[in-house]
Design a protein around this motif. Structure first.
Motif, PDB file in Angstrom:
ATOM      1  N   ALA A 113       0.716  -1.370   0.016  1.00 54.33           N
ATOM      2  CA  ALA A 113       0.074  -0.034   0.147  1.00 54.33           C
ATOM      3  C   ALA A 113       0.785   1.228  -0.047  1.00 54.33           C
ATOM      4  CB  ALA A 113      -0.835  -0.093   1.076  1.00 54.33           C
ATOM      5  N   VAL A 114       2.012   1.166   0.722  1.00 58.17           N
ATOM      6  CA  VAL A 114       2.701   2.210   0.835  1.00 58.17           C
ATOM      7  C   VAL A 114       3.531   2.384  -0.420  1.00 58.17           C
ATOM      8  CG1 VAL A 114       4.885   3.295   1.911  1.00 58.17           C
ATOM      9  CG2 VAL A 114       3.267   2.468   3.238  1.00 58.17           C
ATOM     10  N   LEU A 115       4.049   1.381  -1.028  1.00 63.31           N
ATOM     11  CA  LEU A 115       4.696   1.501  -2.233  1.00 63.31           C
ATOM     12  C   LEU A 115       3.691   1.916  -3.444  1.00 63.31           C
ATOM     13  CD1 LEU A 115       7.273   0.819  -3.800  1.00 63.31           C
ATOM     14  CD2 LEU A 115       6.455  -1.451  -4.192  1.00 63.31           C
TER      15      LEU A 115
ATOM     16  N   PRO B  42       8.724   5.210 -11.587  1.00 63.61           N
ATOM     17  CA  PRO B  42       9.691   5.921 -10.729  1.00 63.61           C
ATOM     18  C   PRO B  42      10.800   4.897 -10.179  1.00 63.61           C
ATOM     19  CG  PRO B  42       7.436   5.972  -9.934  1.00 63.61           C
ATOM     20  CD  PRO B  42       7.581   5.203 -11.123  1.00 63.61           C
ATOM     21  N   THR B  43      12.047   5.718 -10.248  1.00 62.67           N
ATOM     22  CA  THR B  43      13.204   4.969  -9.626  1.00 62.67           C
ATOM     23  C   THR B  43      13.143   4.759  -8.210  1.00 62.67           C
ATOM     24  OG1 THR B  43      14.685   7.240  -9.171  1.00 62.67           O
ATOM     25  CG2 THR B  43      14.526   6.137 -11.525  1.00 62.67           C
ATOM     26  N   PRO B  44      14.025   4.008  -7.448  1.00 62.05           N
ATOM     27  CA  PRO B  44      14.150   3.835  -6.021  1.00 62.05           C
ATOM     28  C   PRO B  44      14.315   5.202  -5.259  1.00 62.05           C
ATOM     29  CG  PRO B  44      15.198   2.181  -6.833  1.00 62.05           C
ATOM     30  CD  PRO B  44      14.911   2.961  -8.289  1.00 62.05           C
ATOM     31  N   GLU B  45      15.041   6.173  -5.853  1.00 60.58           N
ATOM     32  CA  GLU B  45      15.329   7.587  -5.423  1.00 60.58           C
ATOM     33  C   GLU B  45      14.114   8.275  -5.576  1.00 60.58           C
ATOM     34  OE1 GLU B  45      17.923   8.365  -3.313  1.00 60.58           O
ATOM     35  OE2 GLU B  45      18.477   6.295  -3.632  1.00 60.58           O
ATOM     36  N   GLU B  46      13.409   8.224  -6.258  1.00 56.17           N
ATOM     37  CA  GLU B  46      12.409   8.972  -6.708  1.00 56.17           C
ATOM     38  C   GLU B  46      11.277   8.438  -5.570  1.00 56.17           C
ATOM     39  OE1 GLU B  46      12.358  10.297 -11.335  1.00 56.17           O
ATOM     40  OE2 GLU B  46      11.698   8.123 -10.728  1.00 56.17           O
ATOM     41  N   LEU B  47      11.139   7.221  -5.277  1.00 53.80           N
ATOM     42  CA  LEU B  47      10.091   6.834  -4.643  1.00 53.80           C
ATOM     43  C   LEU B  47      10.301   7.038  -2.990  1.00 53.80           C
ATOM     44  CD1 LEU B  47       9.676   3.234  -5.932  1.00 53.80           C
ATOM     45  CD2 LEU B  47       8.015   5.106  -6.086  1.00 53.80           C
ATOM     46  N   ARG B  48      11.644   7.118  -2.678  1.00 59.67           N
ATOM     47  CA  ARG B  48      12.350   7.080  -1.172  1.00 59.67           C
ATOM     48  C   ARG B  48      11.818   8.349  -0.526  1.00 59.67           C
ATOM     49  NH1 ARG B  48      16.306   4.511   0.507  1.00 59.67           N
ATOM     50  NH2 ARG B  48      17.506   4.377  -1.477  1.00 59.67           N
ATOM     51  N   PRO B  49      11.413   9.469  -0.770  1.00 60.25           N
ATOM     52  CA  PRO B  49      10.573  10.456  -0.133  1.00 60.25           C
ATOM     53  C   PRO B  49       9.242  10.031   0.543  1.00 60.25           C
ATOM     54  CG  PRO B  49      11.577  11.545  -1.875  1.00 60.25           C
ATOM     55  CD  PRO B  49      11.741   9.955  -2.174  1.00 60.25           C
ATOM     56  N   TYR B  50       8.737   9.219  -0.164  1.00 59.22           N
ATOM     57  CA  TYR B  50       7.350   8.678   0.037  1.00 59.22           C
ATOM     58  C   TYR B  50       7.046   7.362   0.757  1.00 59.22           C
ATOM     59  CZ  TYR B  50       6.933  12.681  -3.442  1.00 59.22           C
ATOM     60  OH  TYR B  50       7.187  13.798  -4.044  1.00 59.22           O
ATOM     61  N   LEU B  51       8.073   6.715   0.892  1.00 63.21           N
ATOM     62  CA  LEU B  51       7.962   5.403   1.528  1.00 63.21           C
ATOM     63  C   LEU B  51       7.901   5.171   2.930  1.00 63.21           C
ATOM     64  CD1 LEU B  51      10.447   3.499  -0.750  1.00 63.21           C
ATOM     65  CD2 LEU B  51       8.009   3.311  -1.039  1.00 63.21           C
TER      66      LEU B  51
ATOM     67  N   PRO C 274      13.038   1.070  -0.538  1.00 63.42           N
ATOM     68  CA  PRO C 274      12.514   1.053  -2.028  1.00 63.42           C
ATOM     69  C   PRO C 274      12.818  -0.130  -2.749  1.00 63.42           C
ATOM     70  CG  PRO C 274      14.393   2.698  -1.717  1.00 63.42           C
ATOM     71  CD  PRO C 274      14.144   2.098  -0.510  1.00 63.42           C
ATOM     72  N   ASP C 275      13.648  -0.863  -2.192  1.00 64.07           N
ATOM     73  CA  ASP C 275      13.963  -2.002  -3.018  1.00 64.07           C
ATOM     74  C   ASP C 275      13.041  -3.200  -2.926  1.00 64.07           C
ATOM     75  OD1 ASP C 275      14.417  -3.336  -0.533  1.00 64.07           O
ATOM     76  OD2 ASP C 275      16.572  -3.673  -0.879  1.00 64.07           O
ATOM     77  N   GLY C 276      12.112  -2.984  -1.895  1.00 64.81           N
ATOM     78  CA  GLY C 276      10.851  -4.097  -1.827  1.00 64.81           C
ATOM     79  C   GLY C 276      11.227  -5.151  -0.770  1.00 64.81           C
ATOM     80  N   SER C 277      12.047  -4.960  -0.021  1.00 60.07           N
ATOM     81  CA  SER C 277      12.201  -5.860   1.026  1.00 60.07           C
ATOM     82  C   SER C 277      11.556  -5.458   2.303  1.00 60.07           C
ATOM     83  CB  SER C 277      13.856  -5.615   1.281  1.00 60.07           C
ATOM     84  OG  SER C 277      14.067  -4.647   1.951  1.00 60.07           O
ATOM     85  N   GLU C 278      11.326  -6.276   3.140  1.00 54.17           N
ATOM     86  CA  GLU C 278      10.447  -5.992   4.455  1.00 54.17           C
ATOM     87  C   GLU C 278      11.294  -5.074   5.574  1.00 54.17           C
ATOM     88  OE1 GLU C 278       8.400  -9.455   6.237  1.00 54.17           O
ATOM     89  OE2 GLU C 278       8.310 -10.245   4.307  1.00 54.17           O
TER      90      GLU C 278
END
Length: 142
Positions: free
Chosen positions: A33-35, A119-128, A133-137
């Protein structure tokens, strides 16, 4: 008695495994959901950046167009004054400038909705919200 204790421990172990699996499933649901929300926000950022770029080009075109208008008025004033700069060269410059303004004004060729990239992991990072961002738990550090 020993058999009862073994059965109780086995039941506790099974309940613990079920509980751990439920917790893992709940974490995965929260992470997804967060992703998903982070992806939506990152895409909004991309679209907003495209809009700001177009608005900037539009402002530049409007400013340069106003300059061309002022230059044209000034050339008209100077047309009646002898011995001024070469009017043909000034007219060529004005013609080129107006053509250039036409090429940069985004309203002359309105575009459709931009196609955002994933979005790249860096673009996602501020919202996670701390998730990796790599999808791990695991949670990402601050």
């Amino acid at each position: 008695m020993i058999l009862g204790e073994i059965e109780a421990r086995a039941l506790e172990d099974a309940e613990r495994r079920v509980s751990e699996e439920q917790a893992k499933t709940e974490r995965e649901i929260r992470r997804r959901a967060v992703l998903e929300k982070a992806k939506q926000q990152a895409v909004q950022d991309q679209l907003a950046e495209a809009l700001r770029g177009e608005a900037g080009r539009w402002r530049e075109a409007a400013e340069l167009g106003a300059y061309c208008d002022a230059l044209e008025r000034r050339l008209a004033e100077l047309g009646s004054v002898p011995d001024e700069a070469d009017p043909a060269a000034s007219r060529r410059w004005l013609e080129w400038a107006r053509g250039y303004v036409q090429t940069i004004d985004p309203l002359n060729r309105p575009r459709g909705m931009p196609t955002p990239h994933d979005p790249t992991p860096e673009e996602l990072r501020p919202y996670l919200q701390g998730w990796s961002p790599d999808g791990s738990e695991r949670r990402a550090g601050p």
